[in-house]
Design an enzyme around this catalytic site. Structure first.
Site, PDB file in Angstrom:
ATOM      1  N   ASN A  92      46.904  52.709  21.114  1.00  0.00           N
ATOM      2  CA  ASN A  92      46.934  51.659  22.437  1.00  0.00           C
ATOM      3  C   ASN A  92      45.673  50.916  22.539  1.00  0.00           C
ATOM      4  O   ASN A  92      44.642  52.034  23.022  1.00  0.00           O
ATOM      5  CB  ASN A  92      47.660  52.571  23.286  1.00  0.00           C
ATOM      6  CG  ASN A  92      47.688  51.405  24.697  1.00  0.00           C
ATOM      7  OD1 ASN A  92      47.332  50.354  24.438  1.00  0.00           O
ATOM      8  ND2 ASN A  92      48.062  51.965  25.605  1.00  0.00           N
TER       9      ASN A  92
ATOM     10  N   LYS B  64      44.611  48.802  24.138  1.00  0.00           N
ATOM     11  CA  LYS B  64      44.356  48.117  25.567  1.00  0.00           C
ATOM     12  C   LYS B  64      43.793  46.819  25.676  1.00  0.00           C
ATOM     13  O   LYS B  64      43.728  46.172  24.474  1.00  0.00           O
ATOM     14  CB  LYS B  64      43.985  49.316  26.588  1.00  0.00           C
ATOM     15  CG  LYS B  64      44.442  50.798  26.430  1.00  0.00           C
ATOM     16  CD  LYS B  64      44.117  51.619  27.443  1.00  0.00           C
ATOM     17  CE  LYS B  64      44.795  53.263  27.402  1.00  0.00           C
ATOM     18  NZ  LYS B  64      44.536  54.079  28.438  1.00  0.00           N
TER      19      LYS B  64
ATOM     20  N   GLU C 223      52.807  60.484  29.260  1.00  0.00           N
ATOM     21  CA  GLU C 223      51.353  60.397  29.532  1.00  0.00           C
ATOM     22  C   GLU C 223      51.153  60.937  30.929  1.00  0.00           C
ATOM     23  O   GLU C 223      51.082  59.983  31.852  1.00  0.00           O
ATOM     24  CB  GLU C 223      51.055  58.953  29.125  1.00  0.00           C
ATOM     25  CG  GLU C 223      51.376  58.367  27.757  1.00  0.00           C
ATOM     26  CD  GLU C 223      50.156  57.377  27.580  1.00  0.00           C
ATOM     27  OE1 GLU C 223      49.557  57.506  26.383  1.00  0.00           O
ATOM     28  OE2 GLU C 223      50.194  56.184  28.368  1.00  0.00           O
TER      29      GLU C 223
ATOM     30  N   GLY D 142      42.262  58.595  29.738  1.00  0.00           N
ATOM     31  CA  GLY D 142      40.906  58.388  29.732  1.00  0.00           C
ATOM     32  C   GLY D 142      39.927  59.151  30.490  1.00  0.00           C
ATOM     33  O   GLY D 142      38.672  58.824  30.737  1.00  0.00           O
TER      34      GLY D 142
ATOM     35  N   SER E  41      43.948  61.646  26.232  1.00  0.00           N
ATOM     36  CA  SER E  41      42.998  62.228  25.942  1.00  0.00           C
ATOM     37  C   SER E  41      43.287  62.948  24.397  1.00  0.00           C
ATOM     38  O   SER E  41      42.700  64.105  24.384  1.00  0.00           O
ATOM     39  CB  SER E  41      42.145  62.882  26.687  1.00  0.00           C
ATOM     40  OG  SER E  41      41.744  62.287  27.846  1.00  0.00           O
TER      41      SER E  41
ATOM     42  N   GLY F  95      41.495  55.573  23.695  1.00  0.00           N
ATOM     43  CA  GLY F  95      40.047  55.798  23.216  1.00  0.00           C
ATOM     44  C   GLY F  95      39.838  56.050  21.858  1.00  0.00           C
ATOM     45  O   GLY F  95      38.988  55.253  20.986  1.00  0.00           O
TER      46      GLY F  95
HETATM   47  P1  13P Z   1      43.079  57.910  26.186  1.00  0.00           P
HETATM   48  O1  13P Z   1      43.652  58.226  24.753  1.00  0.00           O
HETATM   49  O2  13P Z   1      41.914  57.069  26.326  1.00  0.00           O
HETATM   50  O3  13P Z   1      43.193  59.046  27.129  1.00  0.00           O
HETATM   51  O4  13P Z   1      44.366  56.939  26.669  1.00  0.00           O
HETATM   52  C1  13P Z   1      45.638  57.478  26.533  1.00  0.00           C
HETATM   53  C2  13P Z   1      46.577  56.160  26.828  1.00  0.00           C
HETATM   54  O5  13P Z   1      46.681  55.792  28.009  1.00  0.00           O
HETATM   55  C3  13P Z   1      47.274  55.770  25.630  1.00  0.00           C
HETATM   56  O6  13P Z   1      48.417  54.698  26.145  1.00  0.00           O
END
Ligand code: 13P
Length: 254
Positions: free
Chosen positions: A9, A11, A169, A175, A215, A237
């Protein structure tokens, strides 16, 4: 075996040039997903067509949208319809990410409408659920996630729910670098599967992929993905770094 899925993802990150470089960097590693494995990239709308053309020839790789409108078409400036996604060949769409729920006030009911539209247009939703820290600290996480599933998915019939991918999630893990432990992930995934089994039966529940997100990193993916009810990950990330995401793909169960 149900599909094991590594979903990136992105984002709202990366320029066009950076996106191209990242995708090239991952594809040139030539990791070949097995028949029960799938790699997805949920990319920003402007990159959908480019990204799709890059992965079209690659077995086991596909592109997802990060959102869609709950309206069919018409005077909704700035929105993107499922029909548009379908017309450029997109077959997956992330729905109900906690960032959309929090910053864009998306409710379980709105998400139920988006789910219906996706399914009507042959797009598989990646439906995100998960609780905030406060909910977990009060011990209500199982009931909270169950309600998200009930409100957005329980109107679906057996055939429809089999097209849905679920991503658990926990918001406190997104994050933050604070991953859920393998045990916490497994417990919630088993709970989600039992909720699905009660509604649609065990066979159907066992056919649905449930991804963990929050994460996920190259160094913890294998431990998380080994859990019996964790069918891969939705990765933020770490999906922005080619080598890290490649390691995460390699950590999928085969
Ligand atoms: P992170 O892997 O950065 O924690 O984000 C997870 C997420 O929101 C995937 O959709």
């Amino acid at each position: 075996m149900r599909k094991q899925i590594a979903a990136a993802n992105w984002k709202m990150n990366l320029t066009y040039q950076q996106a191209e470089q990242l995708l090239d960097g991952i594809l040139q590693e030539k990791v070949a997903p097995g028949p029960d494995q799938q790699v997805l990239f949920a990319v920003p709308f402007p990159y959908l067509v480019l990204a799709k053309s890059e992965v079209d020839e690659e077995q086991g790789y596909a592109i997802a949208a990060q959102n869609c409108s709950d309206k069919v078409n018409g005077a909704y400036t700035g929105e993107t319809s499922v029909e548009m996604l379908q017309s450029v060949g997109i077959r997956y769409c992330v729905l109900g990410h906690s960032e959309r729920r929090e910053y864009f006030s998306e409710s379980n009911e709105l998400l139920a409408r988006k789910i219906d539209l996706c399914l009507e247009y042959g797009i598989q939703p990646l439906f995100c659920c998960g609780e905030a820290l406060q909910v977990r600290e009060s011990g209500q996480e199982a009931a909270y996630v169950q309600k998200q599933l009930e409100d957005s998915l329980f109107h679906l019939d057996d055939e429809q729910i089999r097209s849905v991918i679920i991503a658990y999630e926990p918001i406190w893990a997104i994050g933050t670098g604070k991953t859920a432990s393998a045990q916490q992930a497994q417990d919630m995934h088993a709970h989600i599967r039992s909720v699905l089994a009660q509604k649609w039966g065990k066979d159907t529940a066992d056919s649905i992929s449930i991804l963990y997100g929050g994460s996920v990193k190259a160094n913890n993916a294998a431990e998380l993905f080994t859990c019996p009810d964790v069918d891969g990950g939705l990765v933020g990330g770490a999906s922005l770094v080619a080598q890290d995401f490649v390691e995460i793909i390699k950590a999928l169960k085969s």
